[in-house]
Scaffold this active site. Structure first.
Site, PDB file in Angstrom:
ATOM      1  N   CYS A  98      -7.783   4.804  -8.635  1.00 24.58           N
ATOM      2  CA  CYS A  98      -6.787   4.562  -7.599  1.00 24.58           C
ATOM      3  C   CYS A  98      -6.605   5.841  -6.791  1.00 24.58           C
ATOM      4  CB  CYS A  98      -5.462   4.151  -8.234  1.00 24.58           C
ATOM      5  SG  CYS A  98      -4.107   3.978  -7.046  1.00 24.58           S
ATOM      6  N   CYS A 101      -2.794   7.312  -7.535  1.00 21.55           N
ATOM      7  CA  CYS A 101      -2.384   7.945  -8.799  1.00 21.55           C
ATOM      8  C   CYS A 101      -3.554   8.347  -9.693  1.00 21.55           C
ATOM      9  CB  CYS A 101      -1.466   7.004  -9.565  1.00 21.55           C
ATOM     10  SG  CYS A 101      -2.297   5.509 -10.164  1.00 21.55           S
ATOM     11  N   CYS A 146      -2.670  -1.674  -8.115  1.00 21.67           N
ATOM     12  CA  CYS A 146      -2.836  -0.766  -9.252  1.00 21.67           C
ATOM     13  C   CYS A 146      -1.676  -0.997 -10.214  1.00 21.67           C
ATOM     14  CB  CYS A 146      -2.856   0.682  -8.758  1.00 21.67           C
ATOM     15  SG  CYS A 146      -2.829   1.905 -10.082  1.00 21.67           S
ATOM     16  N   CYS A 149       0.638   2.478 -10.348  1.00 21.30           N
ATOM     17  CA  CYS A 149       1.508   2.927  -9.250  1.00 21.30           C
ATOM     18  C   CYS A 149       1.906   1.819  -8.281  1.00 21.30           C
ATOM     19  CB  CYS A 149       0.857   4.069  -8.474  1.00 21.30           C
ATOM     20  SG  CYS A 149      -0.542   3.573  -7.435  1.00 21.30           S
ATOM     21  N   CYS A 171     -12.081  -7.982  -3.874  1.00 24.56           N
ATOM     22  CA  CYS A 171     -12.371  -7.429  -2.555  1.00 24.56           C
ATOM     23  C   CYS A 171     -11.402  -6.256  -2.345  1.00 24.56           C
ATOM     24  CB  CYS A 171     -12.159  -8.529  -1.522  1.00 24.56           C
ATOM     25  SG  CYS A 171     -12.568  -8.076   0.147  1.00 24.56           S
TER      26      CYS A 171
END
Length: 181
Positions: A98, A101, A146, A149, A171
């Protein structure tokens, strides 16, 4: 799909030629930064550091650590133009994290070329993404964020006929991820 991508490339050439190279200090340089391609001093990551960060941030804290493009996609649920993402046609071995984070999201072994214009994966790491029904824009989709976060990653689509073990296509916006070899 080809006509849409051609149109975007014609109308927005700067958006469709995006690369985010690292400079000598390991900071990301971006043509979208206010200083026009010079190192973006508040870049959220470097080659040297992929340690997971605290995910409990205020909107102002997120603005301070993310580029404007990352903030728009991760925090405001934006979408990058089709075919413009850094990781769309990128197939090195490693792990995708991510961009907000640095939590691990996907292994490169689950990435495939779907032809949709965005990076596609058939499965996330266990517990890495959260699925939420998304009825925006008059359609029914499943948003993926995510789990650490809450940053917007993209959408997951089911039963499209791709020959992969899960029959899913995650996607994902390139801007919402980092790659670690």
């Amino acid at each position: 799909m080809y006509n849409i991508i051609s149109c975007i490339k014609t109308l927005y050439p700067k958006l469709t030629t995006r690369k985010f190279p690292f400079n000598k200090e390991g900071l990301v340089t971006s043509p979208f930064s206010p200083n026009k391609g010079k190192p973006f001093k508040s870049a959220p990551y470097s080659k040297k550091s992929f340690e997971m960060e605290n995910a409990n941030k205020s909107e102002q804290e997120w603005k301070a650590v993310l580029t404007p493009e990352q903030f728009h996609i991760l925090r405001e649920k934006g979408t990058e133009p089709a075919g413009s993402g850094e990781y769309n046609k990128f197939f090195k071995n490693g792990e995708y994290l991510c961009a907000g984070c640095k939590a691990p999201l996907y292994k490169s072994t689950s990435k495939f070329d779907s032809g949709c214009g965005w990076p596609a994966f058939f499965e996330a790491l266990p517990g890495a993404v959260t699925r939420t029904e998304d009825n925006s824009f008059g359609s029914r989709r499943t948003e993926i964020t995510c789990s650490n976060c809450g940053g917007h990653l993209g959408h997951v689509f089911l039963n499209e006929g791709f020959k992969n073990p899960t029959n899913e296509r995650h996607c994902v916006n390139s801007v919402s991820m980092l790659f670690k070899e």
